[in-house]
Motif scaffolding. Structure first.
Motif, PDB file in Angstrom:
ATOM      1  N   THR A   1      -4.370   3.396   1.903  1.00  0.00           N
ATOM      2  CA  THR A   1      -4.421   2.150   2.838  1.00  0.00           C
ATOM      3  C   THR A   1      -3.365   1.460   3.289  1.00  0.00           C
ATOM      4  O   THR A   1      -3.305   0.652   4.238  1.00  0.00           O
TER       5      THR A   1
ATOM      6  N   SER B   1      -7.141  -6.296  -2.400  1.00  0.00           N
ATOM      7  CA  SER B   1      -6.241  -5.588  -1.987  1.00  0.00           C
ATOM      8  C   SER B   1      -5.969  -4.873  -0.738  1.00  0.00           C
ATOM      9  O   SER B   1      -5.004  -4.655  -0.106  1.00  0.00           O
ATOM     10  N   ARG B   2      -7.226  -4.359  -0.299  1.00  0.00           N
ATOM     11  CA  ARG B   2      -7.199  -3.741   1.146  1.00  0.00           C
ATOM     12  C   ARG B   2      -6.937  -4.716   2.272  1.00  0.00           C
ATOM     13  O   ARG B   2      -6.261  -4.431   3.074  1.00  0.00           O
TER      14      ARG B   2
ATOM     15  N   ARG C   1      -5.212  -8.085   1.466  1.00  0.00           N
ATOM     16  CA  ARG C   1      -4.271  -8.983   1.074  1.00  0.00           C
ATOM     17  C   ARG C   1      -3.200  -8.327   0.168  1.00  0.00           C
ATOM     18  O   ARG C   1      -2.166  -8.998  -0.290  1.00  0.00           O
ATOM     19  N   GLY C   2      -3.408  -7.075  -0.298  1.00  0.00           N
ATOM     20  CA  GLY C   2      -2.174  -6.592  -1.071  1.00  0.00           C
ATOM     21  C   GLY C   2      -0.768  -6.260  -0.516  1.00  0.00           C
ATOM     22  O   GLY C   2      -0.653  -6.368   0.673  1.00  0.00           O
ATOM     23  N   ARG C   3       0.245  -6.168  -1.498  1.00  0.00           N
ATOM     24  CA  ARG C   3       1.593  -5.847  -0.698  1.00  0.00           C
ATOM     25  C   ARG C   3       1.710  -4.500  -0.121  1.00  0.00           C
ATOM     26  O   ARG C   3       1.146  -3.531  -0.660  1.00  0.00           O
ATOM     27  N   PRO C   4       2.419  -4.526   1.125  1.00  0.00           N
ATOM     28  CA  PRO C   4       2.655  -3.365   1.761  1.00  0.00           C
ATOM     29  C   PRO C   4       3.328  -2.281   0.912  1.00  0.00           C
ATOM     30  O   PRO C   4       4.055  -2.659   0.166  1.00  0.00           O
TER      31      PRO C   4
ATOM     32  N   ARG D   1      -1.390  -0.449   1.038  1.00  0.00           N
ATOM     33  CA  ARG D   1      -1.231  -1.585   0.338  1.00  0.00           C
ATOM     34  C   ARG D   1      -1.249  -1.261  -0.954  1.00  0.00           C
ATOM     35  O   ARG D   1      -2.065  -0.364  -1.411  1.00  0.00           O
TER      36      ARG D   1
ATOM     37  N   PRO E   1      -2.633   2.820  -2.510  1.00  0.00           N
ATOM     38  CA  PRO E   1      -1.434   2.557  -1.644  1.00  0.00           C
ATOM     39  C   PRO E   1      -1.325   3.815  -0.480  1.00  0.00           C
ATOM     40  O   PRO E   1      -1.048   3.434   0.802  1.00  0.00           O
TER      41      PRO E   1
END
Length: 648
Positions: free
Chosen positions: A423, A499-500, A502-505, A425, A420
């Motif tokens: 990135t 995740s890079r 589409r991951g949650r912010p 995310r 996190p």
């Protein structure tokens, strides 16, 4: 010293700071960057590419050994494959991946704007990459090293191994040693001079202690192996006799020099990983690490003792029993500092409030694998037992518990923890937990039986075996288990890719971490900190709840330093501000010097094939290195330190 300013006041200078520190756009900027965050991510990505290559090599070897009398590979192809597998995992993955974490995280953990020598940082990355490319270029040409990663003489000598395979190994390792040494110097100077004000010796994160201990160890260990390879190259190319027993040389000299490096190297690829665990477990247990000082001292003691145990790799060489007894004792004693760390982790979990997230599972799995790998190493410290186990598959099982269990699991936990931050995310928790269980089951299914088949007498380094040995069933289990482990790794990498994008912010501090990197945005700005923070405790972001010190850390007020690329120099022990240090701008010179050095070492690698081509290439490379080195070091006006009372 300039006056302290608040973070709000510093916000007015954000655009200027960004312009000073941000990497230029385009290909030139990508090649010339000296940003530690960019270089840290490149280290990580490059090391994982090598991990995949080493994994592919292992998959082919395990296919060959899955059943008796398999002939998928020729003996020579198998020899090159298992040598490259060892080199890749031990030299091109295990240590560089930890260097990647440190390059990315150190300035954020220490509260500064970059490592002490940004251009040296870029240079060491390019040299690492080029040494790996030199290895794999030789693989493609059929000249890959083929004598095992330990490369014992006399098998590595010219009469028994006349091709360029060993010369490539020698030159690539010396080249890689330049990278490792340069990185070690950079870390040491950074720790001594660039810590945030107030970050005294007893407030340094454990990850930093692990890396600095490995760096100090490498300064003493790497010269030994570079000398070993240089002497071997002279023996092979100029008929010297350092290892030639018929001419008064000593083959055991190779083993001494190699293991003087090789055993401390094991701790170099373990101690920073243990630092990741020591800093990670407290986050997910919501409490500080139990026994901080004891863990720091045990980290240092492990590396110091690591220089006194190299001969336990040589018990079967016929060394005198007095020497064997001494080194056996030292090998037993080194268990003590390792046990201190294990008890500290267990006590932290026991007295904390564990959050069973994906990274915590990897941390917990590591502790179990660390104990198993340590116990199997403890067994080989006993001379009589080592005589039975050496050169068997038991040792293969042990080293995989060390390399994978004690390195890969903490590394993947670290990726989950700091992804996190890197990135912006979050990684998928569901995929993370699936990948942990697949990897954990596959790993133990694949590598624990290696101990059993070793006790049954299966030697290491064989490319096939007969059916009447009875090893076929166990090897089938080993192969299936290792393939399951590989599937877990691929699941983890799929999680990274997904995740890079589409991951949650993620916010600045998604895990509620206590150290400085969690005080800035995710991902961090190019200049790291708008103002250099002032630290008053070991856990500056937990000051309010722990109340370790009477005065809280100051994260919203500090030194701005926005006149040029600047960071704050502090005193070595108490981290009191004493200088403003100018930092260099981005440059192509680290890349060009690295390319020129690659040409030099490429020339030396092919000396046995063509002496003329060797000296032409080495001459051109040497001239290029000299010219680019002068351009690199040429003084620039913006780097001149001045006394300026009006500095912001």
């Amino acid at each position: 010293m300039p006056a302290l300013v608040t973070r709000d006041e510093a916000a007015r200078h954000a655009a200027k700071l960004k312009a000073l520190w941000e990497t230029s756009p385009g290909l030139k900027g990508w090649l010339a960057t000296v940003d530690h965050k960019e270089l840290g991510k490149r280290y990580l990505i490059t090391a994982f590419v090598f991990l995949l290559l080493g994994g592919l090599e292992a998959a082919v070897m395990r296919w060959q050994l899955m059943q008796p009398d398999m002939h998928v590979l020729t003996p020579e192809a198998y020899a090159q494959l298992f040598t490259m597998h060892g080199i890749t995992m031990i030299f091109l993955y295990a240590f560089p991946v930890l260097t990647g974490f440190s390059v990315y995280l150190w300035p954020l953990l220490l509260g500064c704007r970059d490592l002490a020598f940004p251009r040296l940082n870029a240079f060491t990355y390019w040299i690492f990459l080029f040494s790996g490319l030199l290895f794999y270029a030789s693989f493609a040409a059929g000249w890959a090293p083929n004598n095992g990663w330990y490369n014992y003489v006399p098998y590595a000598s010219q009469p028994y191994n006349p091709g360029p395979n060993i010369d490539v190994y020698a030159m690539a390792m010396i080249l890689l040693g330049i990278s490792t040494t340069g990185a070690a110097i950079n870390f040491i100077v950074t720790l001594v001079r660039l810590r945030a004000p107030g970050m005294s010796i007893n407030r340094i994160p454990i990850l930093v202690w692990g890396t600095i201990t490995a760096a100090m160890g490498n300064l003493f260990a790497v010269p030994a192996v570079s000398l070993a390879f240089a002497l071997l190259w002279f023996d092979r190319q100029f008929n010297t006799h350092f290892y030639d027993v018929s001419q008064g040389g000593q083959p055991l000299l190779w083993q001494h020099l190699f293991w003087m490096f090789g055993h401390p190297w094991v701790y170099a690829i373990v101690l920073p990983a243990m630092g990741i665990v020591s800093d990670g477990i407290p986050i997910f247990c919501r409490r500080p690490l139990v026994g901080y000082s004891a863990v720091v001292l045990s980290t240092i003691a492990t590396m110091v003792l690591g220089f006194g145990v190299w001969v336990h790799h040589m018990f079967a060489t016929g060394i005198p029993m007095t020497a064997a007894s001494f080194f056996s004792s030292a090998s037993f004693i080194i268990v003590i500092p390792s046990a201190v760390a294990v008890f500290a982790w267990i006590a932290t979990v026991w007295t904390g409030r564990p959050q069973f997230t994906a990274p915590f599972l990897f941390f917990a799995g590591f502790v179990l694998l660390f104990v198993i790998g340590g116990v199997s190493g403890f067994m080989t410290a006993a001379v009589p037992l080592d005589w039975q186990l050496t050169h068997t598959y038991f040792v293969v099982g042990h080293i995989h518990y060390v390399i994978i269990g004690i390195n890969v699991f903490p590394v993947i936990a670290g990726v989950h923890l700091w992804f996190p931050k890197m990135t912006g995310r979050m990684m998928s928790e569901k995929l993370g937990k699936w990948s942990f269980w697949v990897m954990f089951v596959g790993f133990n299914l694949g590598f624990f039986p290696m101990h059993i088949v070793g006790l049954q007498g299966m030697p290491r380094r064989i490319y096939t075996y007969a059916a009447d040995t009875g090893w076929g069933g166990t090897n089938l289990v080993i192969t299936l288990g290792s393939y399951l482990f590989a599937a877990g790794v691929l699941l983890f990498l799929s999680n990274v890719v997904w995740s890079r994008w589409r991951g949650r912010p993620a916010g600045p501090n998604p895990w509620d971490g206590p150290t400085l990197e969690w005080s800035v945005s995710s991902p961090p700005p190019a200049y790291n900190f708008a103002v250099i923070p002032v630290v008053a405790s070991r856990h500056p972001l937990w000051d309010g709840r722990l109340r370790e010190e009477a005065v809280a850390s100051s994260l919203d007020e500090g030194y701005l330093l926005a006149k040029e690329r600047e960071t704050l120099g502090t005193t070595p022990v108490d981290a009191e501000p004493d200088a403003i240090l100018r930092m260099p701008r981005e440059s192509l010179m680290p890349l060009l010097v690295s390319l020129a050095l690659l040409v030099v070492f490429l020339g030396f690698s092919i000396h046995g094939v063509s002496a003329l081509a060797c000296w032409v290439l080495a001459g051109l490379g040497g001239a290029g290195t000299l010219a680019c080195g002068i351009a690199w070091l040429w003084p620039h006006r913006y780097m001149v330190q001045t006394l300026d009372e009006d500095a912001p």
